[in-house]
Scaffold this motif. Structure first.
Motif, PDB file in Angstrom:
ATOM      1  N   LYS A 142      22.809 100.750 151.413  1.00  0.00           N
ATOM      2  CA  LYS A 142      24.043 101.074 150.690  1.00  0.00           C
ATOM      3  C   LYS A 142      25.294 100.427 151.276  1.00  0.00           C
ATOM      4  CE  LYS A 142      22.693 103.872 147.451  1.00  0.00           C
ATOM      5  NZ  LYS A 142      22.956 103.561 146.050  1.00  0.00           N
ATOM      6  N   GLY A 143      25.190  99.844 152.465  1.00  0.00           N
ATOM      7  CA  GLY A 143      26.330  99.159 153.052  1.00  0.00           C
ATOM      8  C   GLY A 143      26.856  99.855 154.291  1.00  0.00           C
ATOM      9  N   ALA A 144      27.629  99.100 155.047  1.00  0.00           N
ATOM     10  CA  ALA A 144      28.116  99.573 156.340  1.00  0.00           C
ATOM     11  C   ALA A 144      29.082 100.747 156.211  1.00  0.00           C
ATOM     12  CB  ALA A 144      28.778  98.417 157.090  1.00  0.00           C
ATOM     13  N   MET A 145      29.957 100.730 155.214  1.00  0.00           N
ATOM     14  CA  MET A 145      30.927 101.819 155.067  1.00  0.00           C
ATOM     15  C   MET A 145      30.239 103.132 154.685  1.00  0.00           C
ATOM     16  SD  MET A 145      33.706 100.678 156.096  1.00  0.00           S
ATOM     17  CE  MET A 145      34.767 102.027 155.699  1.00  0.00           C
ATOM     18  N   THR A 146      29.221 103.057 153.868  1.00  0.00           N
ATOM     19  CA  THR A 146      28.461 104.261 153.529  1.00  0.00           C
ATOM     20  C   THR A 146      27.757 104.792 154.770  1.00  0.00           C
ATOM     21  OG1 THR A 146      28.133 103.431 151.289  1.00  0.00           O
ATOM     22  CG2 THR A 146      26.674 105.196 152.011  1.00  0.00           C
ATOM     23  N   GLY A 147      27.190 103.905 155.563  1.00  0.00           N
ATOM     24  CA  GLY A 147      26.552 104.307 156.813  1.00  0.00           C
ATOM     25  C   GLY A 147      27.546 104.925 157.779  1.00  0.00           C
ATOM     26  N   LEU A 148      28.747 104.359 157.844  1.00  0.00           N
ATOM     27  CA  LEU A 148      29.800 104.910 158.700  1.00  0.00           C
ATOM     28  C   LEU A 148      30.148 106.330 158.272  1.00  0.00           C
ATOM     29  CD1 LEU A 148      32.004 104.485 160.910  1.00  0.00           C
ATOM     30  CD2 LEU A 148      33.458 103.620 159.069  1.00  0.00           C
ATOM     31  N   MET A 149      30.278 106.541 156.971  1.00  0.00           N
ATOM     32  CA  MET A 149      30.619 107.866 156.460  1.00  0.00           C
ATOM     33  C   MET A 149      29.505 108.881 156.757  1.00  0.00           C
ATOM     34  SD  MET A 149      31.431 109.072 152.572  1.00  0.00           S
ATOM     35  CE  MET A 149      29.740 108.814 152.095  1.00  0.00           C
ATOM     36  N   TYR A 150      28.275 108.546 156.387  1.00  0.00           N
ATOM     37  CA  TYR A 150      27.146 109.437 156.655  1.00  0.00           C
ATOM     38  C   TYR A 150      26.978 109.660 158.165  1.00  0.00           C
ATOM     39  CZ  TYR A 150      25.080 109.779 151.969  1.00  0.00           C
ATOM     40  OH  TYR A 150      24.827 110.078 150.662  1.00  0.00           O
ATOM     41  N   GLY A 151      27.117 108.603 158.940  1.00  0.00           N
ATOM     42  CA  GLY A 151      26.952 108.708 160.386  1.00  0.00           C
ATOM     43  C   GLY A 151      28.016 109.576 161.031  1.00  0.00           C
ATOM     44  N   GLY A 152      29.259 109.398 160.630  1.00  0.00           N
ATOM     45  CA  GLY A 152      30.345 110.187 161.202  1.00  0.00           C
ATOM     46  C   GLY A 152      30.207 111.669 160.890  1.00  0.00           C
ATOM     47  N   ILE A 153      29.902 111.977 159.641  1.00  0.00           N
ATOM     48  CA  ILE A 153      29.766 113.382 159.245  1.00  0.00           C
ATOM     49  C   ILE A 153      28.562 114.024 159.927  1.00  0.00           C
ATOM     50  CG2 ILE A 153      29.252 114.906 157.289  1.00  0.00           C
ATOM     51  CD1 ILE A 153      30.959 112.935 155.577  1.00  0.00           C
ATOM     52  N   GLY A 166      24.395  98.373 159.163  1.00  0.00           N
ATOM     53  CA  GLY A 166      24.550  97.990 157.766  1.00  0.00           C
ATOM     54  C   GLY A 166      25.358  96.741 157.532  1.00  0.00           C
ATOM     55  N   VAL A 167      25.865  96.118 158.590  1.00  0.00           N
ATOM     56  CA  VAL A 167      26.715  94.934 158.424  1.00  0.00           C
ATOM     57  C   VAL A 167      25.956  93.797 157.753  1.00  0.00           C
ATOM     58  CG1 VAL A 167      27.938  93.116 159.684  1.00  0.00           C
ATOM     59  CG2 VAL A 167      28.334  95.501 160.242  1.00  0.00           C
ATOM     60  N   SER A 168      24.702  93.591 158.113  1.00  0.00           N
ATOM     61  CA  SER A 168      23.944  92.474 157.546  1.00  0.00           C
ATOM     62  C   SER A 168      22.872  92.967 156.580  1.00  0.00           C
ATOM     63  CB  SER A 168      23.287  91.681 158.673  1.00  0.00           C
ATOM     64  OG  SER A 168      22.365  92.494 159.350  1.00  0.00           O
ATOM     65  N   TYR A 169      23.183  93.957 155.786  1.00  0.00           N
ATOM     66  CA  TYR A 169      22.150  94.600 154.978  1.00  0.00           C
ATOM     67  C   TYR A 169      21.525  93.696 153.935  1.00  0.00           C
ATOM     68  CZ  TYR A 169      25.471  95.470 151.165  1.00  0.00           C
ATOM     69  OH  TYR A 169      26.367  95.329 150.154  1.00  0.00           O
ATOM     70  N   GLU A 170      22.241  92.737 153.409  1.00  0.00           N
ATOM     71  CA  GLU A 170      21.646  91.866 152.389  1.00  0.00           C
ATOM     72  C   GLU A 170      20.517  91.007 152.958  1.00  0.00           C
ATOM     73  OE1 GLU A 170      21.918  91.731 149.117  1.00  0.00           O
ATOM     74  OE2 GLU A 170      23.300  93.410 149.231  1.00  0.00           O
ATOM     75  N   SER A 171      20.668  90.562 154.176  1.00  0.00           N
ATOM     76  CA  SER A 171      19.641  89.704 154.763  1.00  0.00           C
ATOM     77  C   SER A 171      18.457  90.500 155.297  1.00  0.00           C
ATOM     78  CB  SER A 171      20.244  88.856 155.885  1.00  0.00           C
ATOM     79  OG  SER A 171      20.739  89.702 156.900  1.00  0.00           O
ATOM     80  N   VAL A 172      18.648  91.768 155.552  1.00  0.00           N
ATOM     81  CA  VAL A 172      17.610  92.590 156.164  1.00  0.00           C
ATOM     82  C   VAL A 172      16.866  93.419 155.127  1.00  0.00           C
ATOM     83  CG1 VAL A 172      17.256  94.490 157.804  1.00  0.00           C
ATOM     84  CG2 VAL A 172      18.890  92.705 158.328  1.00  0.00           C
ATOM     85  N   LYS A 173      17.516  93.716 154.042  1.00  0.00           N
ATOM     86  CA  LYS A 173      17.043  94.689 153.053  1.00  0.00           C
ATOM     87  C   LYS A 173      15.623  94.443 152.536  1.00  0.00           C
ATOM     88  CE  LYS A 173      19.456  96.257 148.953  1.00  0.00           C
ATOM     89  NZ  LYS A 173      20.553  96.092 148.166  1.00  0.00           N
ATOM     90  N   ASN A 174      15.243  93.208 152.359  1.00  0.00           N
ATOM     91  CA  ASN A 174      13.938  92.905 151.762  1.00  0.00           C
ATOM     92  C   ASN A 174      12.874  92.508 152.778  1.00  0.00           C
ATOM     93  OD1 ASN A 174      14.926  93.374 149.157  1.00  0.00           O
ATOM     94  ND2 ASN A 174      15.817  91.328 149.115  1.00  0.00           N
TER      95      ASN A 174
END
Length: 174
Positions: free
Chosen positions: A49-60, A88-96
């Motif tokens: 879902k991306g780095a910002m989503t991970g930051l939000m879920y991780g922080g909470i 999540g910074v490089s999620y496009e290259s890692v996702k698959n």
């Protein structure tokens, strides 16, 4: 309905991690098995879902971890959020690529254990030597959570594929 699935799943795993795991896996004198199952799921969410989503879920989730299990507020909130963001910074290259995802998970869990140990060591909250920490806690935690990451990766990939199809359908109908 599907958008509430991830927060509910994280809440359930948070409860399982703190209760059932301690009952099912009795403590030993040589190793400390530290389940970081919620963190592993947050890293996977961050990859998809991306780095910002991970930051939000991780922080909470890290704040909940601090309040429930720690006597210092902010250590896990910072560590979970920061490392989920990095995951999540490089999620496009890692996702698959499954092997890269497992590598990111293992590196994130390893980083979490090292970062929290470093913070606690830096402020004088722990006096455990690094060699003891590495053998008794770091290695078992990385192995346990890496295995959990491999097990949970396949069901979560299906959930994310379904969420992506649902998002495409919503965007197409608008």
């Amino acid at each position: 309905m599907m958008r509430y699935l991830l927060p509910v799943l994280i809440a359930v795993v948070f409860l399982i991690e703190g209760t059932w795991f301690q009952v099912l896996v009795p403590p030993t004198d040589e190793f400390v098995w530290v389940p970081r199952f919620v963190f592993v799921m947050i890293v996977i969410i961050s990859i998809y879902k991306g780095a910002m989503t991970g930051l939000m879920y991780g922080g909470i989730t890290g704040l909940f971890q601090d309040v429930v299990y720690s006597s210092l507020i902010g250590v896990y909130m910072f560590s979970y959020g920061f490392l989920a963001y990095l995951g999540g910074v490089s999620y496009e290259s890692v996702k698959n690529r499954l092997m890269l995802m497992v590598l990111v998970i293992v590196l994130a869990v390893s980083g979490l254990e090292l970062l929290t140990y470093g913070i606690y060591q830096g402020i004088g909250y722990t006096s455990v030597p690094f060699g003891d920490f590495a053998w008794q806690r770091w290695l078992p935690s990385v192995l346990l959570n890496g295995a959990f990451g491999i097990l949970i990766l396949f069901p979560l990939r299906k959930i994310f594929a379904k969420l992506e199809r649902e998002d495409r359908f919503k965007n197409r109908s608008l």
